[in-house]
Every structure is written in structure tokens, then in C-alpha cells.
Design a protein around this motif. Structure first.
Motif, PDB file in Angstrom:
ATOM      1  N   PRO A 275       0.675  -1.263   0.005  1.00 55.26           N
ATOM      2  CA  PRO A 275       0.103  -0.190   0.014  1.00 55.26           C
ATOM      3  C   PRO A 275       1.281   1.881  -0.207  1.00 55.26           C
ATOM      4  O   PRO A 275       1.830   1.037   0.127  1.00 55.26           O
ATOM      5  CB  PRO A 275      -0.795  -0.192   1.494  1.00 55.26           C
ATOM      6  N   ILE A 276       0.358   2.111  -0.517  1.00 57.43           N
ATOM      7  CA  ILE A 276       1.331   3.624  -0.472  1.00 57.43           C
ATOM      8  C   ILE A 276       0.540   4.308   0.441  1.00 57.43           C
ATOM      9  O   ILE A 276       0.270   5.671  -0.050  1.00 57.43           O
ATOM     10  CB  ILE A 276       0.764   3.797  -2.114  1.00 57.43           C
ATOM     11  N   ALA A 277      -0.336   4.108   1.565  1.00 57.56           N
ATOM     12  CA  ALA A 277      -1.224   4.953   2.119  1.00 57.56           C
ATOM     13  C   ALA A 277      -2.129   4.326   2.901  1.00 57.56           C
ATOM     14  O   ALA A 277      -1.765   3.151   2.667  1.00 57.56           O
ATOM     15  CB  ALA A 277      -1.908   6.193   1.617  1.00 57.56           C
ATOM     16  N   ASN A 278      -2.653   5.102   3.870  1.00 53.73           N
ATOM     17  CA  ASN A 278      -4.058   4.514   4.542  1.00 53.73           C
ATOM     18  C   ASN A 278      -5.558   4.276   4.074  1.00 53.73           C
ATOM     19  O   ASN A 278      -5.974   5.518   4.367  1.00 53.73           O
ATOM     20  CB  ASN A 278      -4.422   4.306   5.893  1.00 53.73           C
ATOM     21  N   PRO A 279      -5.963   3.599   3.147  1.00 51.79           N
ATOM     22  CA  PRO A 279      -7.147   4.098   2.363  1.00 51.79           C
ATOM     23  C   PRO A 279      -8.394   3.649   3.892  1.00 51.79           C
ATOM     24  O   PRO A 279      -8.696   3.477   4.955  1.00 51.79           O
ATOM     25  CB  PRO A 279      -7.742   3.325   1.583  1.00 51.79           C
ATOM     26  N   GLY A 280      -9.107   4.450   3.029  1.00 52.94           N
ATOM     27  CA  GLY A 280     -10.653   4.278   4.023  1.00 52.94           C
ATOM     28  C   GLY A 280     -12.008   3.568   3.651  1.00 52.94           C
ATOM     29  O   GLY A 280     -11.254   2.970   2.238  1.00 52.94           O
ATOM     30  N   ARG A 281     -12.839   3.401   4.589  1.00 50.34           N
ATOM     31  CA  ARG A 281     -13.620   2.211   4.223  1.00 50.34           C
ATOM     32  C   ARG A 281     -14.781   2.334   2.784  1.00 50.34           C
ATOM     33  O   ARG A 281     -14.650   1.031   1.871  1.00 50.34           O
ATOM     34  CB  ARG A 281     -14.796   2.980   4.746  1.00 50.34           C
ATOM     35  N   ALA A 282     -14.244   3.830   2.029  1.00 51.36           N
ATOM     36  CA  ALA A 282     -15.359   4.240   0.857  1.00 51.36           C
ATOM     37  C   ALA A 282     -14.230   3.729  -0.288  1.00 51.36           C
ATOM     38  O   ALA A 282     -14.630   3.501  -1.330  1.00 51.36           O
ATOM     39  CB  ALA A 282     -15.806   5.745   0.578  1.00 51.36           C
ATOM     40  N   SER A 283     -12.415   3.702  -0.119  1.00 49.81           N
ATOM     41  CA  SER A 283     -11.979   3.216  -1.682  1.00 49.81           C
ATOM     42  C   SER A 283     -11.768   1.299  -1.238  1.00 49.81           C
ATOM     43  O   SER A 283     -12.015   1.461  -2.415  1.00 49.81           O
ATOM     44  CB  SER A 283     -10.626   4.546  -1.083  1.00 49.81           C
TER      45      SER A 283
END
Length: 332
Positions: A275-283
Motif C-alpha cells: 500500500p502507499i497510504a491508509n485507505p478509508g472504508r469507501a475506497s
């Protein structure tokens, strides 16, 4: 003629004194009852910390020192007479203005501690999550940079003196739970084959758009590319190994677009190494249920969103329109 006997005034004086004492006692009791059941003395909210292992007596002294109650001894007396036997909790409490003794005792027994929050926005890289935790002065202890993609973006409550490690553990547990729920609800149209792949692709989607309505379409573009073996060519994946997720602050160099490092999706096929970030639920939900679209390309529309295209010819036309907008803005 017989003399009248003079009445003694001693009994009257005793009676008056009794009435005075009784009145004072009733007044005093009423004064303290007013604090206990009607209106407390604090003119504004009062922060009171009840240390671990404190007794009700120690808590009462702390409340008196802060001005939340007038008298610790009276508070204890009324608590024994009218309060429950439930033990008190510890932590930082915010006593509202004019809270009564009864209300304060209830707060202590129910553990209604003052809550503070630390917020992780969607798409924040783990290196910045660590910095945010370390900047929170009311937390204690050290914490390492968490694994990328392991933290669920949200607002998390904490108490004064709590460890950063404990807060981070809640953030990561929330991600584990959210990912497990989303994975169970995945659609057959998703291209990812594991929860980890879902987090990797979701992190790219998160960094590519801030427009909620576009997430599933952006997810569809990358899903379509993965199905046909086309390189993702996502700028954020090229930037990640350079900055670990922080803003680059300049345009990407040609040498960086050619670099082979496990993350640069201009140089390698398939998903990046992680991963390149911490994604949220929607993504996360978007990559597990992408939009029904044949689009393979997208470019900025000049209004904060993107224009999508199924063919390279359409995409090149959209790119030229974007360049025209940038020239009119003086950006090129």
C-alpha cells in the motif's frame, strides 16, 4: 394579699436557644443539600483527574481542590447516605458548570471520562500517522511507524496519559475489522484476490481522487488495466518510494518514471509491492465493488474531478483539453 410568684425565664431562654440551633442546623443542612441535589458551586467546567487506585475520599479531596464541590467531607457524607455503592472509575473527568454532587458521583461511578480525539484523514500515509501521534502531548510513550495500510482513517478517542501504542492498536484493530467486513461483501466483479491486494489497490484509488462519486469509477479503471495486463501508471505509486507518502512538492522526473523499485507502476506491471497510504472504508469498498465501466484512462477536468475515457484516442483529446485549461490558468 398574697404575692404573685415571679416566673422563671430560664425555660424560655433554653427554648429559644434550641430553636436557633435547630434553625442553624437546618440551614446548614439545606446549604449543603443545595450543593448535592440542586446546584453545584463551579461557575465553569472543571477538569479533574482521578488517579489510578484512588478511593472516593481521595477523589472528593481532588474535587474540592478544583472547586467542583465545596466540601469533601459533606460530599462523602451525602454519597454514603444517598449514593450507590458502585466503585468509582479513574481518568480525567470534565465536571460541567454547577454540576451537583449527585451528578458528579454518577460521573465517577459510570466512568464518564473526558474524551479527546486524534484524527487520521483518509489517505494519510503511516509516516504521518506516527508524526500525528507523537505530536499529541497528552499521550505517552514511543511508537514506531505502523505498517502502511494497517490504520483505518477515523477519529479516535483517548484519555490524558494513555500510551500512543494503545491508540495505534485501536486504529489497526479498526482496520482489521473494516477490511474483514468489506471482504465478506465483495462482488464477483472485483479484480483483487486477497484482502492485502484490496488494501493496495484501495490506497491507490484513495490517492488518485478526493471526489466520493468517482471512487468506484477510478477503481474500475485500475481493475480494467489489471485484467488486461496493462500497467497502472499511477503517479502516487511513483512518488511513494521517494517520500514514503509525503507530498513531493515538485513534478515527477523522467528518471523517476523509469525507476524500477517495486512501487513504480510506470515501470512494472500489476500492483505495487505494498500500500502507499491508509485507505478509508469507501475506497476499500470501491475496489471490492467497482463501477461497471470500460474506461482505461482518466485525466483532470479542471474542476477538481476527472474525465474518463475508454480509448487512448479519447484520452488524448481529454488531455489536450486539460492542457488548454492549464495554459489559460498560466500553469504551463
Amino acid at each position: 394579699m398574697a404575692r404573685k410568684r415571679k416566673r422563671s425565664s430560664g425555660g424560655g431562654r433554653i427554648g429559644c436557644l434550641f430553636l436557633i440551633v435547630l434553625a442553624v442546623a437546618i440551614g446548614t443542612a439545606g446549604y449543603f443539600w443545595y450543593d448535592w441535589g440542586i446546584r453545584g458551586p463551579a461557575e465553569k467546567p472543571v477538569a479533574v483527574t482521578i488517579a489510578e487506585g484512588s478511593s472516593l475520599t481521595a477523589a472528593a479531596k481532588a474535587l474540592e481542590e478544583k472547586g467542583a464541590i465545596r466540601s469533601a467531607s459533606t460530599f462523602l457524607r451525602f454519597a454514603k447516605l444517598f449514593g450507590s455503592d458502585a466503585p468509582i472509575k479513574t481518568g480525567e473527568f470534565e465536571v460541567p458548570a454547577h454540576a451537583t454532587g449527585a451528578q458528579i458521583l454518577e460521573m465517577l461511578q459510570e466512568g464518564k471520562v473526558k474524551q479527546r480525539f486524534v484524527t487520521v484523514p483518509e489517505g494519510m500515509p503511516s509516516i504521518l500517522v506516527r508524526e500525528r501521534l507523537m505530536k499529541e502531548d497528552l499521550l505517552t510513550g514511543e511508537v514506531a511507524v505502523p505498517a502502511e495500510g494497517s490504520v483505518l482513517p477515523d477519529s479516535y478517542a483517548f484519555q490524558r496519559g494513555e500510551t500512543r501504542a494503545a491508540v495505534l492498536k485501536r486504529m489497526q484493530a479498526a482496520m482489521d475489522e473494516a477490511l474483514a467486513e468489506a471482504w465478506k461483501a465483495r462482488k464477483p466483479t472485483t479484480v483483487v484476490k486477497s484482502p492485502r491486494e484490496a488494501i493496495i489497490l484501495a490506497s491507490i484509488v484513495e490517492k488518485e481522487t478526493a471526489v466520493a462519486s468517482e471512487r468506484r469509477t477510478v477503481a474500475a479503471v485500475y481493475s480494467n488495466r489489471l485484467r488486461i495486463g496493462m500497467r497502472l501508471q499511477a503517479d502516487p505509486t511513483t512518488i511513494y518510494p521517494i517520500t514514503k507518502g509525503k507530498p513531493l512538492g515538485r513534478r515527477i522526473r523522467q528518471s523517476e518514471l523509469r525507476a524500477v523499485n517495486g512501487y513504480n507502476t510506470y515501470a512494472i506491471a500489476g500492483l505495487p509491492a505494498g500500500p502507499i497510504a491508509n485507505p478509508g472504508r469507501a475506497s476499500i469498498e470501491a475496489v471490492l465493488d467497482p463501477a461497471q465501466s470500460k474506461a482505461l484512462y482518466f485525466v483532470a477536468d479542471g474542476k477538481g474531478g476527472h474525465v474518463f475515457a475508454d480509448t487512448l484516442e479519447q484520452h488524448n483529446s481529454n488531455v489536450q483539453k486539460w492542457y488548454k485549461i492549464r495554459r489559460e490558468r498560466g500553469e504551463m
